[in-house]
Motif scaffolding. Structure first.
Motif, short mmCIF file in Angstrom:
data_model
loop_
_atom_site.label_atom_id
_atom_site.label_comp_id
_atom_site.label_asym_id
_atom_site.label_seq_id
_atom_site.Cartn_x
_atom_site.Cartn_y
_atom_site.Cartn_z
N HIS A 132 0.87 -1.28 0.04
CA HIS A 132 0.06 0.11 0.25
C HIS A 132 0.90 1.39 0.07
O HIS A 132 0.40 2.44 -0.21
CB HIS A 132 -0.99 0.10 1.12
N PHE A 133 2.25 1.04 0.46
CA PHE A 133 3.05 2.26 0.29
C PHE A 133 4.23 2.27 -0.23
O PHE A 133 4.57 1.15 -0.32
CB PHE A 133 3.58 2.34 2.00
N ARG A 134 4.60 3.42 -0.71
CA ARG A 134 5.65 3.17 -2.05
C ARG A 134 6.91 3.43 -1.08
O ARG A 134 7.93 2.85 -1.44
CB ARG A 134 5.24 4.31 -2.93
N LEU A 172 9.09 4.23 2.86
CA LEU A 172 8.91 4.38 4.04
C LEU A 172 10.31 4.90 4.57
O LEU A 172 11.22 4.92 4.12
CB LEU A 172 8.83 3.13 4.69
N ASP A 186 5.50 8.28 2.40
CA ASP A 186 4.18 8.15 2.64
C ASP A 186 3.70 7.26 3.85
O ASP A 186 2.76 7.14 4.17
CB ASP A 186 3.37 7.52 1.33
N LEU A 187 4.81 7.03 4.78
CA LEU A 187 4.79 6.25 5.88
C LEU A 187 5.92 6.39 6.69
O LEU A 187 6.89 6.22 6.32
CB LEU A 187 4.03 4.64 5.70
#
Length: 384
Positions: A17-19, A21, A93-94
């Motif tokens: 889900h995340f590209r 981190l 994005d995280l």
């Protein structure tokens, strides 16, 4: 799960889900004291074996976490907590905070826009064996209240989040603006609490606190169209536009006592209280179980957007008594608390002692809950 929680679920998928981190890694006490030992400045009473055990547990968790990310081909970068900077957040994005609550709080300070979610991992949780000792807990271990998972269950919980099965909860944060003689400074939002106090714990913290109410600008229309003249005499009724002098000249004293401005917006200060004390605690619902609870504050629902305040060791003015509500109350959602600092020096401590902002005599402080909420991953099972 209760509908009162402002949370959202990520939909699961077969692809990550995340590209990208960012992994923020705690610097342990063992590492810090080892550097001091090389310079001959480490305290003699340190229990090196215990510190080293905590360090090894933390490093094992970090290595396991990085192994999980590599196994699932997740693009990531690592940064030490003390070296974290806004440049590290580019295209992220995280954010994963590996350590404990302190690492989560430090990471949250850089997420002031509230657009990047944060996930905490307790790298060295309390074990069952620790509970069998004379001490119920090991003081060198984090409680992990802000962490979604621990080193023990990270393998399952983290993978679920990576593929979109996590639960994000919005946590209210404290917005604080400090107005000095020539500037206004918006501080980073506080997730847990702020403490406003004299730098010396033995000194009195003096301040005036009250609530800000926007000034009704229609009171100025008479002056602006020339139908009302200034009470100060000369100048043809024209005040100094935008200054406190103009406010005093154009607004009835009976209606507006003390007028101040933040961001160019005029406010009246209501329900003022002069305080001599050991400082003022302000906490969110998230922080109500931490220092606020230890000080004697009230429990709060995690979904609350209110801010709780608590005056520490309030010295009653002229020996008079005040109601308990004066010492411990709430800034409701939509309200704004105002402080004028009346001591020579002061500090605002944000989520602990690591991040501070200095105060000087005459500084004004605006406090509300308007900061963007933090998007924090939580353990869904604990919300049931």
């Amino acid at each position: 799960m209760s509908s009162f929680y402002s949370s959202r679920f990520l939909s699961s998928s077969s692809t990550p889900h995340f590209r990208k981190l960012l992994v923020v890694i705690k610097q342990t006490a063992y590492e810090e004291y080892s550097q001091l030992r090389l310079r001959g400045k480490a305290p003699k009473a340190l229990r090196w074996q215990r510190l080293e055990n905590r360090y090894k547990s933390h490093k094992a968790c970090v290595n396991d976490l990085l192994g999980i990310l590599r196994h699932h081909n997740i693009d990531h970068q690592c940064v030490n907590r003390v070296e974290l900077d806004r440049q590290h957040l580019a295209n992220v994005d995280l954010v994963l905070a590996v350590g404990g609550d302190g690492t989560v709080l430090s990471s949250a300070h850089f997420l002031d826009n509230g657009t990047i979610p944060l996930l905490g991992v307790n790298s060295d949780p309390i074990q069952d064996s620790d509970r069998d000792t004379k001490k119920n807990t090991d003081e060198r271990r984090s409680h992990g209240a802000l962490c979604m998972c621990t080193a023990d269950n990270m393998a399952d919980q983290l993978v679920k989040v990576l593929y979109g099965e996590g639960t994000i909860m919005e946590r209210t944060r404290i917005q604080c603006v400090v107005k000095s003689t020539f500037s206004e400074t918006r501080l980073v939002p506080a997730l847990n609490d702020i403490l406003i106090a004299n730098p010396s714990p033995a000194a009195v913290s003096r301040f005036r606190m009250g609530f800000l109410v926007p000034v009704d600008m229609s009171d100025r229309l008479g002056l602006m169209d020339g139908s009302v003249s200034s009470s100060s005499g000369g100048g043809g009724g024209k005040g100094l536009v935008g200054s406190s002098l103009e406010e005093r000249e154009t607004m009835p004293y009976k209606k507006y006592g003390t007028v101040t401005r933040f961001g160019g917006v005029p406010y009246d200060i209501r329900d003022s209280l002069n305080v001599w004390s050991s400082g003022l605690w302000m906490s969110t619902a998230t922080g109500a179980t931490a220092a606020m609870a230890a000080a004697g504050g009230k429990p709060m629902d995690l979904a609350s957007k209110d801010i709780q305040y608590y005056i520490r060791e309030h010295i009653r003015e002229h020996g008079t008594e005040t109601s308990p509500e004066a010492d411990n109350g709430f800034v409701k959602d939509g309200e704004q608390l105002h402080l004028r600092w009346n001591s020579q020096k002061g500090n605002i401590f944000i989520d602990g002692s690591h991040l501070t902002h200095p105060l000087e005599l005459g500084d004004e402080i605006l406090i509300n809950s308007n900061a963007p909420p933090l998007q924090l991953f939580v353990n869904h099972d604990e919300l049931r």
